[in-house]
Write a protein that holds these residues in place. Structure first.
Motif, PDB file in Angstrom:
ATOM      1  N   LEU A  97       0.875  -1.169   0.000  1.00 53.62           N
ATOM      2  CA  LEU A  97       0.000   0.000   0.000  1.00 53.62           C
ATOM      3  C   LEU A  97       0.911   1.218   0.000  1.00 53.62           C
ATOM      4  CD1 LEU A  97      -3.022   1.121   0.666  1.00 53.62           C
ATOM      5  CD2 LEU A  97      -2.017   1.484   2.919  1.00 53.62           C
ATOM      6  N   THR A  98       0.688   2.138  -0.936  1.00 55.97           N
ATOM      7  CA  THR A  98       1.494   3.355  -0.989  1.00 55.97           C
ATOM      8  C   THR A  98       0.586   4.561  -0.814  1.00 55.97           C
ATOM      9  OG1 THR A  98       3.103   2.313  -2.458  1.00 55.97           O
ATOM     10  CG2 THR A  98       3.093   4.718  -2.388  1.00 55.97           C
ATOM     11  N   ILE A  99       0.971   5.424   0.117  1.00 56.83           N
ATOM     12  CA  ILE A  99       0.267   6.681   0.351  1.00 56.83           C
ATOM     13  C   ILE A  99       1.190   7.790  -0.131  1.00 56.83           C
ATOM     14  CG2 ILE A  99      -0.743   8.230   2.062  1.00 56.83           C
ATOM     15  CD1 ILE A  99      -1.080   5.751   3.886  1.00 56.83           C
ATOM     16  N   ALA A 100       0.696   8.593  -1.061  1.00 55.92           N
ATOM     17  CA  ALA A 100       1.455   9.748  -1.559  1.00 55.92           C
ATOM     18  C   ALA A 100       0.610  10.988  -1.299  1.00 55.92           C
ATOM     19  CB  ALA A 100       1.748   9.593  -3.045  1.00 55.92           C
ATOM     20  N   ALA A 101       1.219  12.011  -0.752  1.00 53.36           N
ATOM     21  CA  ALA A 101       0.496  13.256  -0.462  1.00 53.36           C
ATOM     22  C   ALA A 101       1.412  14.426  -0.774  1.00 53.36           C
ATOM     23  CB  ALA A 101       0.075  13.294   1.007  1.00 53.36           C
ATOM     24  N   LYS A 102       0.796  15.577  -1.004  1.00 51.21           N
ATOM     25  CA  LYS A 102       1.584  16.785  -1.230  1.00 51.21           C
ATOM     26  C   LYS A 102       0.932  17.944  -0.490  1.00 51.21           C
ATOM     27  CE  LYS A 102      -0.757  17.933  -5.480  1.00 51.21           C
ATOM     28  NZ  LYS A 102      -0.738  18.052  -6.896  1.00 51.21           N
ATOM     29  N   ARG A 103       1.776  18.812  -0.009  1.00 48.37           N
ATOM     30  CA  ARG A 103       1.309  20.021   0.660  1.00 48.37           C
ATOM     31  C   ARG A 103       2.039  21.179   0.027  1.00 48.37           C
ATOM     32  NH1 ARG A 103       2.729  19.259   5.902  1.00 48.37           N
ATOM     33  NH2 ARG A 103       0.869  18.049   6.258  1.00 48.37           N
ATOM     34  N   GLU A 104       1.273  22.120  -0.512  1.00 50.70           N
ATOM     35  CA  GLU A 104       1.864  23.264  -1.193  1.00 50.70           C
ATOM     36  C   GLU A 104       1.985  24.429  -0.236  1.00 50.70           C
ATOM     37  OE1 GLU A 104      -0.486  23.978  -4.663  1.00 50.70           O
ATOM     38  OE2 GLU A 104      -0.001  22.037  -5.533  1.00 50.70           O
ATOM     39  N   GLU A 105       3.117  25.107  -0.327  1.00 52.30           N
ATOM     40  CA  GLU A 105       3.357  26.271   0.518  1.00 52.30           C
ATOM     41  C   GLU A 105       2.665  27.481  -0.071  1.00 52.30           C
ATOM     42  OE1 GLU A 105       7.148  28.466   2.606  1.00 52.30           O
ATOM     43  OE2 GLU A 105       7.479  27.067   0.974  1.00 52.30           O
ATOM     44  N   LYS A 125      10.057  39.835   4.668  1.00 56.98           N
ATOM     45  CA  LYS A 125      11.504  39.706   4.753  1.00 56.98           C
ATOM     46  C   LYS A 125      11.986  39.376   6.163  1.00 56.98           C
ATOM     47  CE  LYS A 125      15.763  41.748   3.400  1.00 56.98           C
ATOM     48  NZ  LYS A 125      16.367  41.475   2.173  1.00 56.98           N
ATOM     49  N   HIS A 126      11.410  39.975   7.198  1.00 54.97           N
ATOM     50  CA  HIS A 126      11.932  39.778   8.550  1.00 54.97           C
ATOM     51  C   HIS A 126      10.902  39.222   9.530  1.00 54.97           C
ATOM     52  CE1 HIS A 126      15.616  41.779   7.461  1.00 54.97           C
ATOM     53  NE2 HIS A 126      14.910  42.778   6.938  1.00 54.97           N
ATOM     54  N   ASN A 127       9.692  39.045   9.105  1.00 54.21           N
ATOM     55  CA  ASN A 127       8.678  38.649  10.079  1.00 54.21           C
ATOM     56  C   ASN A 127       7.988  37.330   9.727  1.00 54.21           C
ATOM     57  OD1 ASN A 127       7.242  39.476   7.893  1.00 54.21           O
ATOM     58  ND2 ASN A 127       5.911  40.910   8.976  1.00 54.21           N
ATOM     59  N   TYR A 128       8.693  36.429   9.072  1.00 54.88           N
ATOM     60  CA  TYR A 128       8.072  35.169   8.679  1.00 54.88           C
ATOM     61  C   TYR A 128       8.878  34.006   9.219  1.00 54.88           C
ATOM     62  CZ  TYR A 128       6.331  31.351   5.788  1.00 54.88           C
ATOM     63  OH  TYR A 128       5.791  30.168   5.364  1.00 54.88           O
ATOM     64  N   ARG A 129       8.175  33.054   9.817  1.00 54.62           N
ATOM     65  CA  ARG A 129       8.794  31.823  10.295  1.00 54.62           C
ATOM     66  C   ARG A 129       7.815  30.699  10.059  1.00 54.62           C
ATOM     67  NH1 ARG A 129      11.425  30.157  15.976  1.00 54.62           N
ATOM     68  NH2 ARG A 129      11.063  27.933  15.729  1.00 54.62           N
ATOM     69  N   SER A 130       8.290  29.620   9.473  1.00 57.27           N
ATOM     70  CA  SER A 130       7.432  28.464   9.227  1.00 57.27           C
ATOM     71  C   SER A 130       8.173  27.199   9.567  1.00 57.27           C
ATOM     72  CB  SER A 130       6.994  28.408   7.759  1.00 57.27           C
ATOM     73  OG  SER A 130       6.258  27.224   7.533  1.00 57.27           O
ATOM     74  N   GLU A 131       7.553  26.327  10.354  1.00 61.85           N
ATOM     75  CA  GLU A 131       8.098  25.012  10.653  1.00 61.85           C
ATOM     76  C   GLU A 131       7.249  23.936   9.992  1.00 61.85           C
ATOM     77  OE1 GLU A 131       8.569  24.751  14.877  1.00 61.85           O
ATOM     78  OE2 GLU A 131      10.083  26.336  14.895  1.00 61.85           O
ATOM     79  N   PHE A 132       6.319  24.353   9.170  1.00 61.55           N
ATOM     80  CA  PHE A 132       5.486  23.401   8.435  1.00 61.55           C
ATOM     81  C   PHE A 132       6.338  22.742   7.360  1.00 61.55           C
ATOM     82  CE2 PHE A 132       1.280  25.907   9.117  1.00 61.55           C
ATOM     83  CZ  PHE A 132       1.388  25.696  10.468  1.00 61.55           C
ATOM     84  N   GLN A 133       6.014  21.505   7.042  1.00 57.39           N
ATOM     85  CA  GLN A 133       6.707  20.822   5.956  1.00 57.39           C
ATOM     86  C   GLN A 133       5.854  20.905   4.703  1.00 57.39           C
ATOM     87  OE1 GLN A 133       7.422  16.914   7.674  1.00 57.39           O
ATOM     88  NE2 GLN A 133       9.576  17.413   7.739  1.00 57.39           N
ATOM     89  N   TYR A 134       6.496  21.256   3.619  1.00 60.98           N
ATOM     90  CA  TYR A 134       5.816  21.360   2.335  1.00 60.98           C
ATOM     91  C   TYR A 134       6.512  20.446   1.342  1.00 60.98           C
ATOM     92  CZ  TYR A 134       3.799  25.500   4.435  1.00 60.98           C
ATOM     93  OH  TYR A 134       3.143  26.350   5.276  1.00 60.98           O
ATOM     94  N   GLY A 135       5.777  20.065   0.314  1.00 56.79           N
ATOM     95  CA  GLY A 135       6.355  19.221  -0.725  1.00 56.79           C
ATOM     96  C   GLY A 135       5.598  17.914  -0.843  1.00 56.79           C
ATOM     97  N   ALA A 136       6.254  16.920  -1.423  1.00 59.38           N
ATOM     98  CA  ALA A 136       5.636  15.609  -1.640  1.00 59.38           C
ATOM     99  C   ALA A 136       6.125  14.635  -0.573  1.00 59.38           C
ATOM    100  CB  ALA A 136       6.001  15.097  -3.026  1.00 59.38           C
ATOM    101  N   PHE A 137       5.223  13.816  -0.084  1.00 60.08           N
ATOM    102  CA  PHE A 137       5.518  12.842   0.956  1.00 60.08           C
ATOM    103  C   PHE A 137       4.978  11.488   0.508  1.00 60.08           C
ATOM    104  CE2 PHE A 137       4.496  16.963   2.746  1.00 60.08           C
ATOM    105  CZ  PHE A 137       5.629  17.252   3.500  1.00 60.08           C
ATOM    106  N   THR A 138       5.734  10.441   0.736  1.00 61.25           N
ATOM    107  CA  THR A 138       5.253   9.098   0.397  1.00 61.25           C
ATOM    108  C   THR A 138       5.608   8.129   1.498  1.00 61.25           C
ATOM    109  OG1 THR A 138       7.286   8.503  -0.767  1.00 61.25           O
ATOM    110  CG2 THR A 138       5.502   9.429  -2.097  1.00 61.25           C
TER     111      THR A 138
END
Length: 169
Positions: free
Chosen positions: A63-71, A78-91
């Motif tokens: 069984l293969t699960i593939a998912a993607k999360r777009e940023e 420029k100075h006030n952004y921080r993200s620890e979320f993961q983006y991209g393709a995951f399998t």
């Protein structure tokens, strides 16, 4: 590693920062357990659209699960952004029990958690058969020479190794 990153005097590119934090990315983390006669696989996937961003396939006993999360870049400054979320393709690929019928597999998505339920086939109900273990007589050759003594070897004196000539004083 995150302590080092706090003291770096320059801006580290996001992909490199994620790598240094151990977020190598493409593997989807899951929890897997048995619920009665059903195998359950759960993946935490908040912020996705399951109809568009998730693909579940079965090939053979895998069984293969593939998912993607777009940023979304709407919050990036420029100075006030921080993200620890993961983006991209995951399998993630999971081995299925022998005899699993793919048409019985069901998936649901609730509150950011993807749950795949796989009914496990009844295991072969044939009674098990005990295999008898034969025992050879003492001194037999059934142990392939392990831990046995050779009756033809010569006695050795204390401190003398087998196969070396006796030392005369």
């Amino acid at each position: 590693m995150s302590d080092i990153m706090r003291h770096v005097p320059f801006d580290v590119p996001e992909p490199f920062r994620r790598f240094l934090h151990g977020e190598t990315g493409s593997m989807l983390r899951v929890e897997e357990f048995q619920d009665g006669s059903t195998m359950v696989v759960r993946a935490e996937l908040p912020g996705i659209e399951p109809d568009r961003d998730v693909d579940i396939t079965v090939s053979g006993n895998t069984l293969t699960i593939a998912a993607k999360r777009e940023e979304k870049s709407e919050y990036r400054g420029k100075h006030n952004y921080r993200s620890e979320f993961q983006y991209g393709a995951f399998t993630r690929s999971i081995q299925l029990p022998q005899g699993t019928r793919e048409e019985d597999i069901k998936a649901s998505y609730t509150d950011g958690v993807l749950e795949v339920r796989i009914p496990t086939p009844d295991q072969d109900s044939a009674p098990s058969r005990k295999v008898p273990v034969s025992r050879s007589a003492a001194g037999g050759h059934g142990s392939a020479g392990l831990g046995t003594t050779d009756a033809t070897s010569e006695a050795t004196a204390p401190g003398q190794f087998p196969g070396t000539p006796p030392v005369s004083e």
